[in-house]
Design an enzyme around this catalytic site. Sequence first.
Site, PDB file in Angstrom:
ATOM      1  N   ARG A 193       1.631 -47.004  11.107  1.00  0.00           N
ATOM      2  CA  ARG A 193       1.395 -46.572   9.716  1.00  0.00           C
ATOM      3  C   ARG A 193       1.734 -47.688   8.731  1.00  0.00           C
ATOM      4  O   ARG A 193       1.227 -47.727   7.628  1.00  0.00           O
ATOM      5  CB  ARG A 193       2.271 -45.356   9.366  1.00  0.00           C
ATOM      6  CG  ARG A 193       1.895 -44.077  10.092  1.00  0.00           C
ATOM      7  CD  ARG A 193       2.631 -42.902   9.450  1.00  0.00           C
ATOM      8  NE  ARG A 193       2.626 -41.712  10.283  1.00  0.00           N
ATOM      9  CZ  ARG A 193       1.659 -40.801  10.280  1.00  0.00           C
ATOM     10  NH1 ARG A 193       0.609 -40.928   9.505  1.00  0.00           N
ATOM     11  NH2 ARG A 193       1.745 -39.736  11.056  1.00  0.00           N
TER      12      ARG A 193
ATOM     13  N   PHE B 146     -11.410 -45.277  16.425  1.00  0.00           N
ATOM     14  CA  PHE B 146     -10.081 -44.771  16.110  1.00  0.00           C
ATOM     15  C   PHE B 146      -9.322 -45.855  15.375  1.00  0.00           C
ATOM     16  O   PHE B 146      -9.133 -46.947  15.890  1.00  0.00           O
ATOM     17  CB  PHE B 146      -9.331 -44.325  17.371  1.00  0.00           C
ATOM     18  CG  PHE B 146      -8.147 -43.477  17.015  1.00  0.00           C
ATOM     19  CD1 PHE B 146      -8.301 -42.129  16.738  1.00  0.00           C
ATOM     20  CD2 PHE B 146      -6.876 -44.044  16.897  1.00  0.00           C
ATOM     21  CE1 PHE B 146      -7.219 -41.347  16.359  1.00  0.00           C
ATOM     22  CE2 PHE B 146      -5.781 -43.271  16.515  1.00  0.00           C
ATOM     23  CZ  PHE B 146      -5.962 -41.914  16.252  1.00  0.00           C
TER      24      PHE B 146
ATOM     25  N   GLU C 139      -6.961 -37.612   0.842  1.00  0.00           N
ATOM     26  CA  GLU C 139      -6.922 -37.538   2.310  1.00  0.00           C
ATOM     27  C   GLU C 139      -7.121 -38.943   2.885  1.00  0.00           C
ATOM     28  O   GLU C 139      -7.756 -39.794   2.261  1.00  0.00           O
ATOM     29  CB  GLU C 139      -8.021 -36.551   2.754  1.00  0.00           C
ATOM     30  CG  GLU C 139      -8.383 -36.511   4.226  1.00  0.00           C
ATOM     31  CD  GLU C 139      -7.291 -36.047   5.148  1.00  0.00           C
ATOM     32  OE1 GLU C 139      -6.145 -36.536   5.005  1.00  0.00           O
ATOM     33  OE2 GLU C 139      -7.571 -35.242   6.047  1.00  0.00           O
ATOM     34  N   ASP C 140      -6.561 -39.175   4.064  1.00  0.00           N
ATOM     35  CA  ASP C 140      -6.741 -40.489   4.681  1.00  0.00           C
ATOM     36  C   ASP C 140      -8.134 -40.648   5.286  1.00  0.00           C
ATOM     37  O   ASP C 140      -8.853 -41.584   4.955  1.00  0.00           O
ATOM     38  CB  ASP C 140      -5.637 -40.772   5.728  1.00  0.00           C
ATOM     39  CG  ASP C 140      -5.531 -39.711   6.820  1.00  0.00           C
ATOM     40  OD1 ASP C 140      -6.243 -38.676   6.756  1.00  0.00           O
ATOM     41  OD2 ASP C 140      -4.728 -39.898   7.754  1.00  0.00           O
TER      42      ASP C 140
ATOM     43  N   ASP D  81     -12.978 -36.810   9.293  1.00  0.00           N
ATOM     44  CA  ASP D  81     -13.548 -37.058  10.611  1.00  0.00           C
ATOM     45  C   ASP D  81     -14.514 -35.908  10.927  1.00  0.00           C
ATOM     46  O   ASP D  81     -15.635 -35.916  10.431  1.00  0.00           O
ATOM     47  CB  ASP D  81     -12.368 -37.156  11.591  1.00  0.00           C
ATOM     48  CG  ASP D  81     -12.755 -37.594  12.985  1.00  0.00           C
ATOM     49  OD1 ASP D  81     -13.710 -38.358  13.127  1.00  0.00           O
ATOM     50  OD2 ASP D  81     -12.099 -37.159  13.951  1.00  0.00           O
TER      51      ASP D  81
HETATM   52  P1  IMP Z   1     -10.798 -33.884  10.934  1.00  0.00           P
HETATM   53  O1  IMP Z   1     -10.184 -32.535  10.783  1.00  0.00           O
HETATM   54  O2  IMP Z   1     -11.509 -34.040  12.257  1.00  0.00           O
HETATM   55  O3  IMP Z   1     -11.690 -34.283   9.789  1.00  0.00           O
HETATM   56  O4  IMP Z   1      -9.641 -34.913  11.063  1.00  0.00           O
HETATM   57  C1  IMP Z   1      -8.990 -35.407  10.037  1.00  0.00           C
HETATM   58  C2  IMP Z   1      -7.629 -35.906  10.465  1.00  0.00           C
HETATM   59  O5  IMP Z   1      -7.610 -36.413  11.797  1.00  0.00           O
HETATM   60  C3  IMP Z   1      -7.267 -37.066   9.582  1.00  0.00           C
HETATM   61  O6  IMP Z   1      -6.587 -36.621   8.449  1.00  0.00           O
HETATM   62  C4  IMP Z   1      -6.379 -37.864  10.488  1.00  0.00           C
HETATM   63  O7  IMP Z   1      -5.049 -37.398  10.408  1.00  0.00           O
HETATM   64  C5  IMP Z   1      -6.892 -37.607  11.872  1.00  0.00           C
HETATM   65  N1  IMP Z   1      -7.776 -38.696  12.276  1.00  0.00           N
HETATM   66  C6  IMP Z   1      -9.125 -38.689  12.344  1.00  0.00           C
HETATM   67  N2  IMP Z   1      -9.596 -39.875  12.723  1.00  0.00           N
HETATM   68  C7  IMP Z   1      -8.521 -40.680  12.894  1.00  0.00           C
HETATM   69  C8  IMP Z   1      -8.360 -42.049  13.274  1.00  0.00           C
HETATM   70  O8  IMP Z   1      -9.318 -42.805  13.529  1.00  0.00           O
HETATM   71  N3  IMP Z   1      -7.080 -42.517  13.315  1.00  0.00           N
HETATM   72  C9  IMP Z   1      -6.005 -41.735  13.037  1.00  0.00           C
HETATM   73  N4  IMP Z   1      -6.111 -40.455  12.677  1.00  0.00           N
HETATM   74  C10 IMP Z   1      -7.350 -39.918  12.617  1.00  0.00           C
HETATM   75 MG    MG Z   2      -4.400 -36.626   8.342  1.00  0.00          MG
END
Ligand code: IMP
Ligand code: MG
Length: 179
Positions: free
Chosen positions: A167, A154, A101-102, A105
Amino acid sequence: MSTRPYAIDQLISAKAIAARVEGLAREIGDFYAGTDKLVVVGLLRGSFVFIADLVRELDLPVEVDFIEVSSYGNATESSREVRIMKDLRGEIEGRDVLLVEDIVDTGYTLRHVLDILDTRHPRRIEVCALLDKPSRREVDVKARWIGFEIPDKFVVGYGIDYAQRDRNLPHIGSVRFTD
Ligand code: IMP
Ligand code: MG
């Protein structure tokens, strides 16, 4: 999609990322030593650069597959629901799976994807996330391997987007709005 004007401040250099990816690959390689054929699953689209670099550093027999889920909501807010937009091509039943995963959050995306993959009865699923924002967590979910912990900013680059932009940046930067 239109965006507010913004600048990008470098947070993690391409060199620092490359060094960390090497370290992660070593740890992951040790962990999976002896595993038959690891299925490395990239969560699209944000992980595509990371997974490409990571698998090339992995000294293991691997299969590479991808899954894409969508979250609802605007560009900077993670939503709580996910839907499969593109499913895996291969079977994972009885297999060792490494989900890549990237960013973790709030944790909702990872939690939902792990729940979906669990229903297919893999032997074991572990997670490697490039970035972790622990201060944002709302769901109790953890990646076994994390590239970098970052503050609540962000970020873009190295596969990660803001409204589908940036990207292709080789480093990771944080978005600063200039209006
Ligand atoms: P979560 O479900 O809140 O954990 O969000 C995860 C997803 O939100 C990541 O896989 C990203 O695609 C997106 N995301 C969360 N933070 C960022 C950020 O700082 N930049 C870009 N995408 C983000
Ligand atoms: Mg993502």
